[in-house]
Write a protein that holds these residues in place. Structure first.
Motif, mmCIF file in Angstrom:
data_model
loop_
_atom_site.group_PDB
_atom_site.id
_atom_site.type_symbol
_atom_site.label_atom_id
_atom_site.label_comp_id
_atom_site.label_asym_id
_atom_site.label_seq_id
_atom_site.Cartn_x
_atom_site.Cartn_y
_atom_site.Cartn_z
ATOM 1 N N ILE A 5 0.848 -1.116 0.216
ATOM 2 C CA ILE A 5 0.316 -0.336 0.367
ATOM 3 C C ILE A 5 1.206 1.092 -0.012
ATOM 4 O O ILE A 5 1.489 1.686 1.012
ATOM 5 C CB ILE A 5 -0.979 0.265 0.829
ATOM 6 N N ILE A 6 0.660 2.345 -0.550
ATOM 7 C CA ILE A 6 1.849 3.641 -1.392
ATOM 8 C C ILE A 6 0.348 4.070 -1.047
ATOM 9 O O ILE A 6 -0.010 4.688 -2.698
ATOM 10 C CB ILE A 6 2.124 2.955 -2.756
ATOM 11 N N PRO A 7 0.477 5.449 -0.433
ATOM 12 C CA PRO A 7 -0.476 6.572 -0.023
ATOM 13 C C PRO A 7 0.844 7.697 -0.608
ATOM 14 O O PRO A 7 1.538 7.392 -0.702
ATOM 15 C CB PRO A 7 -0.269 6.847 1.227
ATOM 16 N N VAL A 8 -0.153 7.960 -2.026
ATOM 17 C CA VAL A 8 1.009 9.921 -1.969
ATOM 18 C C VAL A 8 0.403 10.541 -2.611
ATOM 19 O O VAL A 8 -0.945 10.675 -2.647
ATOM 20 C CB VAL A 8 1.582 9.538 -3.920
ATOM 21 N N MET A 85 2.109 -4.197 3.476
ATOM 22 C CA MET A 85 3.312 -3.706 3.833
ATOM 23 C C MET A 85 2.654 -2.417 3.415
ATOM 24 O O MET A 85 2.207 -2.016 1.933
ATOM 25 C CB MET A 85 4.361 -3.820 2.782
ATOM 26 N N THR A 86 3.651 -0.952 4.447
ATOM 27 C CA THR A 86 2.905 -0.314 3.971
ATOM 28 C C THR A 86 4.239 0.557 3.872
ATOM 29 O O THR A 86 5.656 0.542 4.332
ATOM 30 C CB THR A 86 2.063 0.888 5.769
ATOM 31 N N LEU A 87 4.239 1.292 2.234
ATOM 32 C CA LEU A 87 5.336 2.098 1.591
ATOM 33 C C LEU A 87 5.327 3.468 1.105
ATOM 34 O O LEU A 87 3.837 4.077 0.683
ATOM 35 C CB LEU A 87 5.596 0.841 0.629
ATOM 36 N N ASN A 88 6.249 3.989 1.649
ATOM 37 C CA ASN A 88 5.786 5.658 0.890
ATOM 38 C C ASN A 88 6.363 5.657 -0.290
ATOM 39 O O ASN A 88 7.385 4.942 -0.606
ATOM 40 C CB ASN A 88 6.791 6.510 2.256
ATOM 41 N N LEU A 112 5.703 -8.016 13.098
ATOM 42 C CA LEU A 112 6.004 -6.745 12.413
ATOM 43 C C LEU A 112 7.598 -7.326 12.152
ATOM 44 O O LEU A 112 7.889 -7.403 12.435
ATOM 45 C CB LEU A 112 5.098 -5.551 13.032
ATOM 46 N N LEU A 113 7.706 -6.736 10.780
ATOM 47 C CA LEU A 113 8.691 -6.062 10.360
ATOM 48 C C LEU A 113 9.253 -5.243 9.355
ATOM 49 O O LEU A 113 8.250 -4.978 8.837
ATOM 50 C CB LEU A 113 9.037 -7.859 9.018
ATOM 51 N N GLY A 114 10.718 -4.443 10.282
ATOM 52 C CA GLY A 114 10.914 -3.211 9.282
ATOM 53 C C GLY A 114 11.930 -3.373 8.972
ATOM 54 O O GLY A 114 13.348 -3.850 9.201
ATOM 55 N N PRO A 115 11.867 -2.783 7.217
ATOM 56 C CA PRO A 115 13.224 -2.983 7.178
ATOM 57 C C PRO A 115 14.131 -1.782 7.828
ATOM 58 O O PRO A 115 13.870 -0.966 8.365
ATOM 59 C CB PRO A 115 13.610 -1.982 5.524
ATOM 60 N N VAL A 116 16.228 -1.900 7.323
ATOM 61 C CA VAL A 116 16.942 -1.348 8.082
ATOM 62 C C VAL A 116 16.898 -0.141 6.674
ATOM 63 O O VAL A 116 16.820 -0.120 4.977
ATOM 64 C CB VAL A 116 18.261 -2.150 8.009
ATOM 65 N N GLY A 162 6.419 3.150 9.035
ATOM 66 C CA GLY A 162 5.577 3.164 8.255
ATOM 67 C C GLY A 162 5.955 2.479 6.647
ATOM 68 O O GLY A 162 5.463 2.054 5.890
ATOM 69 N N ARG A 163 7.725 2.603 6.529
ATOM 70 C CA ARG A 163 8.622 2.654 5.028
ATOM 71 C C ARG A 163 8.552 1.814 5.301
ATOM 72 O O ARG A 163 9.997 1.533 5.941
ATOM 73 C CB ARG A 163 9.333 3.630 5.500
#
Length: 279
Positions: A5-8, A85-88, A112-116, A162-163
């Motif tokens: 999901i990408i909000p723009v 997955m939430t992604l900017n 819940l997992l987030g990246p470096v 949320g990135r």
């Protein structure tokens, strides 16, 4: 099925680069939903022409981050998504980004997992997770303490942005969506992941998964670079204000232990009132 999901809102050059990086993923078993919240730079036309496979949900122009993400999540869950997955839009995903995230998600299906995060310009790490003390208001930055040999695999954290945040669908069943009523733009991601952790879902930063970001282009950084009384007001009271006092109060009431709450609020208010000019 994973839904991204990408909000723009405008900034088409970022959105294009982000979507192109998703097209180049080694793992392609996912779908992309863009929530276009009233862009005026031709984003909708560009999406239809250049990325016809992307699902586009139009917004009113007043959704901001949280409501836009929730709109996409509802859409995905209604279509049977088992992971979200939430992604900017102002990020670039390396080719193994989705593959690595899903590999660890299969090992930790309730986490819940987030990246470096790496600076897209320099390649240097800029975010590697943190633990937080509600008593002292101190953040423990994992990047500052983890030796190089330990910068791999999963590490527990207090919350995640949320990135690139990967969320099992079961979390939404347990606690609902992001809090768009009280946290319309900032802190909704930290609140959601903190609430999930307290509900028993593990929250990890994944050192095997990297995401390229542009830290100097964030709204908070740009506001502080143009210091002014108007900017100070927006910082403290605007919906996009990184130091929004109302949002911080709601976050504190929901997440700080009751015995620490008075000190946590006082500490947080002082940091927001003074920090705009000190950083």
């Amino acid at each position: 099925m994973l839904y991204v999901i990408i909000p723009v809102f405008n900034r088409w050059h970022f959105t294009r680069a982000c979507l192109q990086s998703l097209q180049e993923q080694k793992e392609q078993n996912f779908r992309v939903v863009v929530v276009d919240d009233g862009s005026t730079d031709g984003t909708a036309a560009h999406l239809a022409r250049e990325f016809p496979a992307v699902e586009v949900l139009p917004g009113t122009g007043q959704l901001y981050w949280t409501a836009a993400v929730n709109l996409g999540i509802r859409h995905a869950l209604a279509r049977g998504a088992d992971r979200i997955m939430t992604l900017n839009n102002d990020v670039v995903a390396p080719p193994d980004f989705i593959e690595s995230a899903l590999r660890w998600a299969r090992r930790q299906p309730s986490a819940l997992l987030g990246p470096v995060e790496l600076d897209a310009t320099t390649g240097q790490p800029v975010f590697g997770g943190e633990t937080f003390s509600f008593l002292t208001h101190q953040r423990h930055n994992l990047l500052a303490t983890l030796p190089p040999e330990d910068r791999c695999g999963l590490h527990p954290v207090t919350y995640l942005p949320g990135r690139g945040l990967l969320i099992p669908a079961s979390v939404f069943v347990t606690q609902g969506l992001f809090d768009e009523r009280h946290l319309p733009h900032y802190l909704a991601d930290y609140d959601f992941t903190s609430q999930a952790r307290r509900a028993g879902f593990p929250v990890y930063v994944n050192y095997d998964t990297h995401l390229l970001t542009y830290p100097d282009d964030s709204g908070q950084v740009q506001t502080r670079q143009r210091r002014s009384l108007r900017g100070y007001y927006q910082h403290l009271f605007g919906i996009r204000g990184g130091g929004n006092l109302r949002n911080f109060t709601y976050f504190a009431l929901k997440n700080a232990p009751v015995f620490f709450l008075p000190f946590f609020l006082l500490n947080g208010y002082l940091r927001r009132l003074l920090g705009y000019f000190l950083h």
